[in-house]
Design a protein around this motif. Structure first.
Motif, mmCIF file in Angstrom:
data_model
loop_
_atom_site.group_PDB
_atom_site.id
_atom_site.type_symbol
_atom_site.label_atom_id
_atom_site.label_comp_id
_atom_site.label_asym_id
_atom_site.label_seq_id
_atom_site.Cartn_x
_atom_site.Cartn_y
_atom_site.Cartn_z
ATOM 1 N N UNK A 358 0.850 -1.191 0.000
ATOM 2 C CA UNK A 358 0.000 0.000 0.000
ATOM 3 C C UNK A 358 0.887 1.242 0.000
ATOM 4 N N UNK A 359 0.395 2.358 -0.537
ATOM 5 C CA UNK A 359 1.119 3.622 -0.366
ATOM 6 C C UNK A 359 0.968 4.089 1.072
ATOM 7 N N UNK A 360 2.023 4.655 1.641
ATOM 8 C CA UNK A 360 1.929 5.074 3.043
ATOM 9 C C UNK A 360 2.934 6.186 3.330
ATOM 10 N N UNK A 361 2.487 7.427 3.189
ATOM 11 C CA UNK A 361 3.359 8.567 3.472
ATOM 12 C C UNK A 361 3.550 8.801 4.966
ATOM 13 N N UNK A 362 2.762 8.118 5.818
ATOM 14 C CA UNK A 362 2.970 8.248 7.257
ATOM 15 C C UNK A 362 4.267 7.577 7.699
ATOM 16 N N UNK A 363 4.910 6.849 6.786
ATOM 17 C CA UNK A 363 6.199 6.234 7.099
ATOM 18 C C UNK A 363 7.309 7.263 7.240
ATOM 19 N N UNK A 364 7.151 8.428 6.623
ATOM 20 C CA UNK A 364 8.251 9.386 6.555
ATOM 21 C C UNK A 364 7.822 10.735 7.121
ATOM 22 N N UNK A 365 8.817 11.543 7.434
ATOM 23 C CA UNK A 365 8.532 12.830 8.074
ATOM 24 C C UNK A 365 8.493 13.992 7.107
ATOM 25 N N UNK A 419 24.438 -2.425 1.660
ATOM 26 C CA UNK A 419 23.983 -2.681 3.025
ATOM 27 C C UNK A 419 23.841 -1.374 3.803
ATOM 28 N N UNK A 420 22.763 -1.264 4.595
ATOM 29 C CA UNK A 420 22.542 -0.082 5.431
ATOM 30 C C UNK A 420 22.357 -0.452 6.893
ATOM 31 N N UNK A 421 22.672 -1.690 7.254
ATOM 32 C CA UNK A 421 22.694 -2.075 8.658
ATOM 33 C C UNK A 421 21.453 -2.805 9.152
ATOM 34 N N UNK A 422 21.597 -3.368 10.365
ATOM 35 C CA UNK A 422 20.500 -4.031 11.070
ATOM 36 C C UNK A 422 20.231 -3.250 12.352
ATOM 37 N N UNK A 423 18.977 -3.215 12.768
ATOM 38 C CA UNK A 423 18.631 -2.464 13.975
ATOM 39 C C UNK A 423 17.305 -2.984 14.520
ATOM 40 N N UNK A 424 17.033 -2.667 15.755
ATOM 41 C CA UNK A 424 15.774 -3.078 16.370
ATOM 42 C C UNK A 424 14.631 -2.231 15.821
ATOM 43 N N UNK A 429 13.846 6.239 12.762
ATOM 44 C CA UNK A 429 15.282 6.235 12.476
ATOM 45 C C UNK A 429 15.536 7.088 11.235
ATOM 46 N N UNK A 430 16.575 7.893 11.274
ATOM 47 C CA UNK A 430 16.920 8.770 10.161
ATOM 48 C C UNK A 430 17.945 8.093 9.253
ATOM 49 N N UNK A 431 17.729 8.222 7.941
ATOM 50 C CA UNK A 431 18.614 7.626 6.942
ATOM 51 C C UNK A 431 19.085 8.697 5.967
ATOM 52 N N UNK A 432 20.333 8.578 5.553
ATOM 53 C CA UNK A 432 20.914 9.466 4.550
ATOM 54 C C UNK A 432 21.417 8.618 3.391
#
Length: 460
Positions: A358-365, A419-424, A429-432
């Motif tokens: 589904x489209x979901x803009x609530x995923x991002x700020x 690869x951009x890592x693993x996390x809980x 979380x902010x990504x660049x």
């Protein structure tokens, strides 16, 4: 040698048999699926003049090249735009006697038959336009002539629906770059649609939509006139040929209509096209331009995407006068970088469960603007975020499953993964992205680590 021939024949039989049952709309009314319930990704190309201008040998080369590039649908027109009634095809045949839609000429349609069947053998669907829209409404840029009324539109629709009812790789598209002016135009298109349904044997034997001109952002493309018509199985937009184009809002307008129907951008900005038809001031479009709209369209809710190339739609060749500044012959333009890169979008979408996406803009700020837009989509166990210029963003990871998440960067230019890592999970979380700036678009992929999803383009 004999073994090789047998294997080739078996591959052709398997490919052809896969297209012996028509596509249909998924139960959730958001996607297309195959006869056995598998999700289908529409990766289309606008080959409007395919039937009209190419020989059989040329058509086969074109289809083989697009199949090699992982396209799944070819959009082509029977009564073509470029004087398709009076200028004959490559075999000196015209489609109708005396421009009469009730009098189709067999020799012309045998050529159409050949191309449709050749496409089926290569695993390609044909989005078949019975006519370009200028035969209903010529307007200032059309050649016409205007030949259709309600009565002959139904007769022609019935005839062509019956002719191709056994070709299960046919998807019907009415309209052809025209916006109905009034109820009379609407009635003609409805009459043609009902004729096709009758000729093909019923609504369950057709898959059909309508291709308009770009219309108001809230209209939903074909939904403005036909959303509740039984023959309209999915909505199609034309978002047009400009860069400053909020395609995400246009997709959303159709996506949000009730009852729900799948939505597709059937004509966005083409590759190598004068931007806004103004090459002098705005230049011609690039691979990045077409790539950006493709990812935004699909992430905004489209079930697939149609690519287009300015040199391909008209089948430009040295023997023809280029239209609107076409640069390359079609057989060279077929390998332009934007066309090559479309397969990476298909690989990405097919690498994850498609039918719950589904489209979901609530995923991002921060979705940002038209040039550096950021668009998000997700399934139950994964999410994708497209950053058009590599700008940073913050992701709400609680929207998908998984106590442990794995992140990767996907390069839309190459299909490569970083690869951009693993996390809980369950945290913002902010990504660049790895690079930024004009033309530096990236997709962030985040998966529920427990699902062990394969990388795009690779099977488990």
């Amino acid at each position: 040698m004999r073994t090789r021939i047998v294997i080739t024949l078996l591959v052709m039989l398997v490919t052809t048999s896969a297209l012996q049952a028509q596509l249909r709309v998924s139960d959730n009314k958001r996607f297309l699926i195959t006869h056995d319930g598998e999700p289908f990704f529409w990766l289309g190309d606008t080959a409007w003049e395919l039937f009209h201008r190419l020989t059989r040998e040329e058509a086969e080369k074109y289809l083989r090249d697009r199949a090699r590039q992982k396209f799944t649908v070819i959009q082509a027109v029977v009564l073509a735009e470029m004087d398709g009634l009076q200028t004959p095809n490559a075999y000196n045949e015209i489609p109708l006697e005396a421009n009469d839609p009730t009098k189709p000429r067999e020799a012309y349609f045998q050529h159409v038959d050949f191309i449709i069947d050749k496409a089926a053998g290569l695993g390609l669907y044909i989005a078949l336009f019975p006519t370009w829209g200028d035969k209903v409404f010529k307007n200032r840029w059309g050649i016409g002539p205007e030949i259709f009324n309600q009565e002959n539109a139904r007769v022609y629709g019935t005839w062509i629906g019956n002719r191709y009812k056994s070709r299960k790789n046919v998807i019907w598209v009415l309209g052809g770059d025209r916006t109905p002016r009034n109820e009379s135009d609407v009635a003609i298109w409805r009459s043609m649609a009902e004729g096709i349904v009758t000729g093909a044997g019923g609504y369950d034997q057709t898959l059909m939509t309508f291709h308009p001109q770009p219309n108001d952002v809230n209209d939903g493309g074909s939904a403005k006139w036909f959303h509740n018509d039984a023959w309209l199985d999915f909505n199609m937009l034309q978002t047009g040929h400009c860069r400053e184009n909020n395609v995400w809002d246009r997709i959303k307008a159709a996506y949000d209509k009730t009852p729900a129907k799948p939505v597709l951008d059937g004509e966005p900005l083409y590759e190598d096209h004068p931007v806004c038809f103004n090459a002098k001031d705005l230049g011609t479009s690039s691979a990045y331009d077409v790539r950006m709209f493709a990812y935004i369209d699909v992430f905004a809710g489209a079930f697939g995407h149609t690519y287009g190339c300015h040199d391909i739609w008209q089948m430009n060749a040295p023997s023809r006068q280029p239209i609107n500044g076409a640069h390359y012959p079609w057989y060279e333009a077929i390998d332009l970088p934007g066309a090559q890169q479309m397969q990476y979008l298909r690989a990405l979408i097919e690498s994850r469960p498609m039918l719950d996406r589904v489209p979901d803009q609530s995923l991002i700020n921060d979705a940002r603007g038209s040039n550096d837009h950021i668009q998000a989509t997700r399934g139950k166990d994964y999410l994708f975020v497209y950053s058009a210029q590599g700008k940073s963003f913050t992701v709400n990871t609680a929207r998908i499953s998984g106590s442990m998440l794995v992140a990767r960067w996907y390069d839309p230019r190459t299909g490569e993964v970083k690869d951009a890592g693993r996390f809980e999970g369950r945290e913002a979380k902010t990504f660049t992205p790895p690079t930024s700036g004009y033309g530096h678009d990236w997709v962030l992929m985040i998966d529920d680590a427990s699902k062990n999803f394969s990388l795009p383009g690779m099977s488990k």
